[in-house]
Scaffold this motif. Structure first.
Motif, PDB file in Angstrom:
ATOM      1  N   ASP A  29     -10.290  -2.427   4.228  1.00 15.35           N
ATOM      2  CA  ASP A  29      -9.446  -3.578   4.543  1.00 15.35           C
ATOM      3  C   ASP A  29      -9.557  -3.966   6.010  1.00 15.35           C
ATOM      4  O   ASP A  29     -10.661  -4.100   6.530  1.00 15.35           O
ATOM      5  N   ILE A  30      -8.427  -4.114   6.695  1.00 14.64           N
ATOM      6  CA  ILE A  30      -8.380  -4.677   8.044  1.00 14.64           C
ATOM      7  C   ILE A  30      -8.477  -3.571   9.089  1.00 14.64           C
ATOM      8  O   ILE A  30      -7.778  -2.561   9.003  1.00 14.64           O
ATOM      9  N   ASP A  31      -9.320  -3.782  10.094  1.00 19.42           N
ATOM     10  CA  ASP A  31      -9.405  -2.869  11.236  1.00 19.42           C
ATOM     11  C   ASP A  31      -8.376  -3.328  12.259  1.00 19.42           C
ATOM     12  O   ASP A  31      -8.625  -4.231  13.070  1.00 19.42           O
ATOM     13  N   ALA A  32      -7.198  -2.705  12.233  1.00 21.22           N
ATOM     14  CA  ALA A  32      -6.090  -3.149  13.084  1.00 21.22           C
ATOM     15  C   ALA A  32      -6.301  -2.807  14.554  1.00 21.22           C
ATOM     16  O   ALA A  32      -5.523  -3.248  15.398  1.00 21.22           O
ATOM     17  N   ARG A  33      -7.353  -2.037  14.895  1.00 22.34           N
ATOM     18  CA  ARG A  33      -7.672  -1.792  16.306  1.00 22.34           C
ATOM     19  C   ARG A  33      -8.115  -3.066  16.997  1.00 22.34           C
ATOM     20  O   ARG A  33      -8.028  -3.187  18.223  1.00 22.34           O
ATOM     21  N   LEU A  34      -8.598  -4.026  16.229  1.00 25.79           N
ATOM     22  CA  LEU A  34      -9.083  -5.283  16.806  1.00 25.79           C
ATOM     23  C   LEU A  34      -7.962  -6.096  17.441  1.00 25.79           C
ATOM     24  O   LEU A  34      -8.228  -6.995  18.247  1.00 25.79           O
ATOM     25  N   PHE A  35      -6.697  -5.807  17.096  1.00 34.65           N
ATOM     26  CA  PHE A  35      -5.586  -6.470  17.771  1.00 34.65           C
ATOM     27  C   PHE A  35      -5.622  -6.204  19.266  1.00 34.65           C
ATOM     28  O   PHE A  35      -5.257  -7.067  20.076  1.00 34.65           O
ATOM     29  N   LEU A  36      -6.051  -5.005  19.654  1.00 37.66           N
ATOM     30  CA  LEU A  36      -6.096  -4.628  21.072  1.00 37.66           C
ATOM     31  C   LEU A  36      -7.062  -5.499  21.857  1.00 37.66           C
ATOM     32  O   LEU A  36      -6.901  -5.667  23.072  1.00 37.66           O
ATOM     33  N   ASP A  37      -8.073  -6.029  21.200  1.00 39.33           N
ATOM     34  CA  ASP A  37      -9.083  -6.857  21.857  1.00 39.33           C
ATOM     35  C   ASP A  37      -8.840  -8.343  21.647  1.00 39.33           C
ATOM     36  O   ASP A  37      -9.707  -9.160  22.005  1.00 39.33           O
ATOM     37  N   ASN A  38      -7.689  -8.706  21.067  1.00 35.97           N
ATOM     38  CA  ASN A  38      -7.384 -10.104  20.755  1.00 35.97           C
ATOM     39  C   ASN A  38      -8.516 -10.748  19.957  1.00 35.97           C
ATOM     40  O   ASN A  38      -8.921 -11.888  20.218  1.00 35.97           O
ATOM     41  N   ASP A  39      -9.036  -9.993  19.003  1.00 37.04           N
ATOM     42  CA  ASP A  39     -10.154 -10.471  18.212  1.00 37.04           C
ATOM     43  C   ASP A  39      -9.760 -11.720  17.417  1.00 37.04           C
ATOM     44  O   ASP A  39      -8.668 -11.808  16.854  1.00 37.04           O
ATOM     45  N   GLU A  40     -10.670 -12.692  17.380  1.00 38.20           N
ATOM     46  CA  GLU A  40     -10.369 -13.962  16.729  1.00 38.20           C
ATOM     47  C   GLU A  40     -10.108 -13.812  15.235  1.00 38.20           C
ATOM     48  O   GLU A  40      -9.378 -14.601  14.644  1.00 38.20           O
ATOM     49  N   THR A  41     -10.713 -12.803  14.614  1.00 38.55           N
ATOM     50  CA  THR A  41     -10.534 -12.648  13.171  1.00 38.55           C
ATOM     51  C   THR A  41      -9.111 -12.285  12.793  1.00 38.55           C
ATOM     52  O   THR A  41      -8.707 -12.468  11.641  1.00 38.55           O
ATOM     53  N   LEU A  42      -8.328 -11.758  13.740  1.00 41.95           N
ATOM     54  CA  LEU A  42      -6.950 -11.347  13.444  1.00 41.95           C
ATOM     55  C   LEU A  42      -5.917 -12.241  14.106  1.00 41.95           C
ATOM     56  O   LEU A  42      -4.728 -11.933  14.084  1.00 41.95           O
ATOM     57  N   GLN A  43      -6.361 -13.342  14.685  1.00 39.92           N
ATOM     58  CA  GLN A  43      -5.414 -14.242  15.329  1.00 39.92           C
ATOM     59  C   GLN A  43      -4.658 -15.039  14.268  1.00 39.92           C
ATOM     60  O   GLN A  43      -5.228 -15.449  13.249  1.00 39.92           O
ATOM     61  N   PRO A  44      -3.355 -15.266  14.484  1.00 40.16           N
ATOM     62  CA  PRO A  44      -2.570 -16.047  13.499  1.00 40.16           C
ATOM     63  C   PRO A  44      -2.976 -17.501  13.518  1.00 40.16           C
ATOM     64  O   PRO A  44      -3.812 -17.931  14.316  1.00 40.16           O
TER      65      PRO A  44
END
Length: 922
Positions: A325-340
């Protein structure tokens, strides 16, 4: 400890190793997923390149390409979005074939889309309603919930960390770490703990409490120089009295002692809970029962310094690859794939304000998902703080006055159900969460006894002494009543903790969602429905959201749950038919256009079959109500002639509510599809009502809306109206509280399911063919009466009624301690502050232009009448204000005009069911 540059090199190496591992096997046991070139020569090269990057199998590649061809044939493809569509097709195919060789985040990276875009594109891909299966819908729902929870938690985590850590210390010290490294380590350790401790990872409340535990752990290990305010003071107080000058010299300058157990030092935890408006006892419970065992199993419980991030990042990597599923570590890098989505979530969730844009704005804290959940829980606890988890003295008195004292049975039942609840809660949430389940059960018990006492007291007020003793004795010794009441109380508690602002203020669909509590208690849905209305009436402290939730539970029971094969409903219907023959039924259609009476109590429903008229007769001749559904009690007056066999009150009320719910759903669907043929709605309703009354076996293990859509299609077919099932289900998806499984998975015969079209052809049409064809004849069946539709039996006294056609004008009851006459109850509530004459001129102009007319009357013959207008003077006062020096006749005239306006608006609201229901769901 190695220098910082060396540690970064080690971290980069570890990350590279993880990337190599993912590249080598794609997260799949099958390491050789090379596509067969000859097999895929008819497919586009770019599509095959994407398949090779994701290491999909030949079967997934073929299935995804077939889906793409179907979507392409629809002609709805936006140019330059082929790759994104291919990614959606591969996700659908991989999920359906249970051969997922890539994670969701990997897929996002390869097709360059964020979460919201992907889910919207997937919904558009289902062009023929048969591409996205229920299996895919379930997977998507799980991903959406998990993403929403992670996003809310990370946003809260960021804000909390800015209040804990300094970007740079005030005093330059030789620190071997910095706040960014600590924050990164904290988030990744939380993700690992959440994945290992919680089986239900979309539980926002427990996840947030676990996050506070992880924050407390890192705060205690952090150098004080990096901490702010109360957290620095709390950490400085740890172990200080026991340290000597020599021990401080020998200790490393920045090393911190291992965190003290939560039971010995709560200063840091208390500071965190105060900052986040969270209950300390609940967080402490999560710390002791879940987080401490996790630290022990990870070898971190005795750590003397901040643990290395690479170790548990690698462990989280394994969980992530396993879950796909989702790699929630990417929130730390402000990754575009997890942006609202681009719309600012915080702005949307702020508490609405009534200030005019020219006036000074008072700052209101953002109503974030976490804050909303904490506030909801706090409100419930405030209500139950004064309640006891034991029967009150007054309730004990009621017990002792019963013919058979139920105290012992009540206590044994509570103990037995409490064990079942805690065990099933731990099974659903996590094995370390049994104590958390016990805490929530205790809150439910307090509400259970509180509502029970109110119910019995209401019976005492409406019955004579003799009848009250008889009724209360039977009711308080009724097992179904007690189990249902306790289940309803626990549903309130569970829904409060599971309240989700992600889905328009509804409770999120989790493993604890209704009807989970019915399964835990092995409670029949038909019995549970009997308690809902009485529960809401006698508990005035329930918030609007919770009332709407219980009403939605009632609707779900009437839609499908009560129609399951093991339901008591079918036995009651069978007995009713045998007793009354074919002349009368559970509820004759002649009563449909009568207002639905909401004066039934729990005793009426649990001690039926008895019509509500027994209440009046019982006070005269002392007759005794019958004891339970399907059971008959001997008459107290043997000299009276034997009465006609009476109906079940619970069954009669159930059918009345089902009819009204069914018509509301049909009316909404017709408003979407048949605006140009209003004459078809009463014909469709007649067939719909006939099916529910005479062919109720068609409802067995099916959904009310399946019968509704089939009836609509059948009537349009015989009336030569071109309306296809694809059009019907497309409009149906836009109705509130719908699920695609309703039209994609319909019972055909035992163990066989198919689409709504197959159900219509093989089951519905075959069963009702003769009746359907009658509507095409010159002598069609008599139309069924249109049900009288109330807005809701559950009143919201503080809810103002909006003036149609206005932007911000409401009419609401005046909340005053003084007694008012009916003619002076209505005041005009203005949604902004008035001060200038220009504002009143604008309002008068706006109201003058709002020529909104009523819809056709219930008798379908009354002419539409325009709504009367409200005007305001230019001096800042309502013309009907008694403080204004005007003549008595003018004052009375205005009051009568306002009363008439309010009456017409209420009539319009009763008829315009669709708008009213949608507004209630928001």
């Amino acid at each position: 400890m190695p220098p910082k540059s060396q540690r970064r090199t080690a971290a980069a190496t570890a990350v590279q190793e993880m990337e190599d591992k993912r590249t080598n096997n794609g997260g799949s046991p099958n390491k050789s997923n090379e596509l067969t070139a000859e097999r895929h020569k008819d497919k586009e090269s770019d599509f095959l390149t994407l398949c090779r990057k994701l290491k999909v199998t030949d079967e997934v590649c073929d299935r995804a390409w077939r889906i793409w061809e179907t979507v392409l044939a629809s002609g709805d493809i936006v140019p330059d979005t082929n790759v994104k569509h291919w990614g959606v097709c591969l996700f659908i195919a991989g999920t359906d074939l249970n051969t997922m060789t890539f994670t969701f985040s990997e897929l996002q990276k390869n097709i360059n889309v964020n979460v919201a875009y992907f889910f919207n594109l997937l919904k558009k891909t289902d062009v023929n309603m048969d591409i996205v299966s229920t299996k895919v819908n379930t997977a998507v729902s799980r991903l959406e919930n998990k993403y929403d929870v992670h996003l809310a938690l990370y946003q809260r985590f960021e804000r909390t960390c800015t209040k804990i850590y300094m970007e740079a210390p005030d005093v330059q010290e030789n620190l071997d770490t910095d706040s960014k490294s600590i924050i990164r380590s904290c988030w990744i350790l939380f993700l690992l703990a959440k994945g290992k401790v919680l089986q239900m990872e979309d539980d926002l409340v427990i996840s947030f409490q676990l996050l506070l535990c992880v924050l407390e752990y890192f705060i205690k290990l952090s150098p004080p120089a990096l901490l702010k305010g109360p957290f620095k003071a709390a950490v400085n107080g740890l172990n200080q009295p026991t340290q000597t000058r020599t021990s401080r010299r020998n200790q490393g300058r920045n090393a911190r002692p291992a965190p003290k157990p939560a039971e010995t030092d709560l200063r840091v935890m208390e500071a965190l809970c105060k900052e986040n408006e969270c209950n300390v006892d609940e967080v402490k419970n999560v710390y002791l029962t879940s987080f401490m065992p996790f630290l022990d199993s990870s070898g971190l419980s005795g750590s003397q310094g901040i643990p290395e991030v690479e170790v548990f990042s690698k462990q989280y990597e394994e969980l992530y690859l396993k879950n796909k599923d989702i790699d929630a570590r990417l929130f730390l890098d402000n990754d575009e794939t997890l942006q609202p989505a681009k719309i600012d979530m915080l702005e949307l969730e702020r508490t609405p304000r009534k200030n005019h844009f020219e006036e000074e704005i008072v700052g209101i804290p953002p109503q974030t998902p976490v804050r909303a959940a904490m506030n909801s829980i706090q409100q419930l606890k405030v209500i139950l703080n004064s309640a006891s988890d034991k029967p009150s003295e007054n309730l004990k008195r009621y017990f002792s006055n019963c013919t058979v004292n139920p105290s012992e049975d009540v206590a044994q039942r509570v103990e037995c159900l409490g064990r079942a609840f805690s065990d099933r809660f731990a099974l659903a949430v996590g094995q370390g969460c049994t104590e958390i389940g016990s805490q929530r059960f205790t809150l439910g018990i307090r509400l259970y006894y509180r509502v029970m006492e109110s119910m019995v007291k209401s019976e005492e007020e409406r019955l004579s002494v003799q009848n009250f003793r008889q009724v209360s004795s039977k009711l308080l010794n009724n097992n179904a009543f007690h189990t249902s009441l306790l289940a309803c109380a626990l549903e309130v508690v569970t829904a409060t903790y599971g309240w989700s602002p992600f889905k328009s203020g509804s409770t999120s669909e989790t493993d604890l969602s209704f009807p989970w509590i019915l399964d835990v208690f092995e409670l029949r849905a038909f019995d549970f429905y009997k308690v809902i209305e009485s529960f809401i009436k006698v508990e005035p402290s329930l918030k609007r959201d919770m009332i709407k939730h219980l009403e939605r539970c009632e609707h779900r029971i009437m839609e499908s749950i009560a129609w399951r094969s093991d339901s008591a409903l079918f036995e009651l219907l069978k007995q009713s038919k045998e007793q009354e023959g074919h002349v009368d039924h559970a509820e004759p259609p002649s009563t449909l256009n009568l207002p639905l009476q909401h004066n039934h109590t729990a005793a009426d429903l649990y001690l039926s079959p008895v019509r509500s008229s027994w209440k009046k007769a019982s006070s005269i001749n002392g007759s005794v109500p019958q004891t339970a559904d399907n059971q008959t009690a001997p008459s107290a007056q043997s000299q009276q002639p034997p009465p006609k066999t009476q109906k079940s009150t619970s069954l009669s009320l159930f059918y009345k509510k089902v009819y009204r719910l069914a018509y509301m759903r049909l009316d909404m669907l017709c408003s979407h599809l048949l605006k140009g043929q209003p004459e078809l709605e009463p014909i469709i309703w007649t067939l719909f009502q006939h099916t529910l009354q005479n062919e109720y076996e068609l409802m067995r293990d099916r959904h009310l809306d399946q019968i509704m859509m089939s009836a609509m299609y059948a009537i349009c077919k015989v009336k030569n109206v071109d309306l296809r099932f694809k059009t019907i289900v497309t409009a149906y998806k836009n109705l509130p509280n719908t699920n695609q499984e309703t039209f994609k998975r319909v019972l055909i015969r035992e163990g066989q399911y198919d689409s709504i079209i197959v159900f219509y052809n093989l089951v519905f049409m075959q069963k009702l063919k003769t009746n359907i064809l009658q509507y095409a004849s010159t002598r069609p069946p008599t139309l069924s009466p249109i049900p009288h539709i109330p807005c809701s039996p559950y009143k919201f006294p503080n809810s103002p009624l909006k003036v149609p056609g206005s932007n911000n004008i409401y009419i609401s009851p005046m909340m005053s301690p003084t007694k008012m006459t009916p003619r002076t109850r209505i005041l005009v509530s203005i949604g902004e502050s008035f001060g200038s004459s220009e504002k009143f001129h604008k309002i008068n102009q706006m109201v003058s232009s709002s020529e909104r007319t009523l819809k056709r009357g219930l008798d379908m013959s009354s002419a539409p009448k325009p709504l009367k207008r409200l005007r305001f003077d230019t001096e800042g006062q309502d013309e009907a204000d008694s403080s204004k020096p005007t003549g008595e006749s003018k004052f009375q005239q205005k009051l009568a005009e306002m009363t008439s306006t309010r009456t017409r608006m209420q009539e319009q609201k009763l008829k315009d069911v669709a708008d009213a229901l949608k507004r209630d769901e928001k």
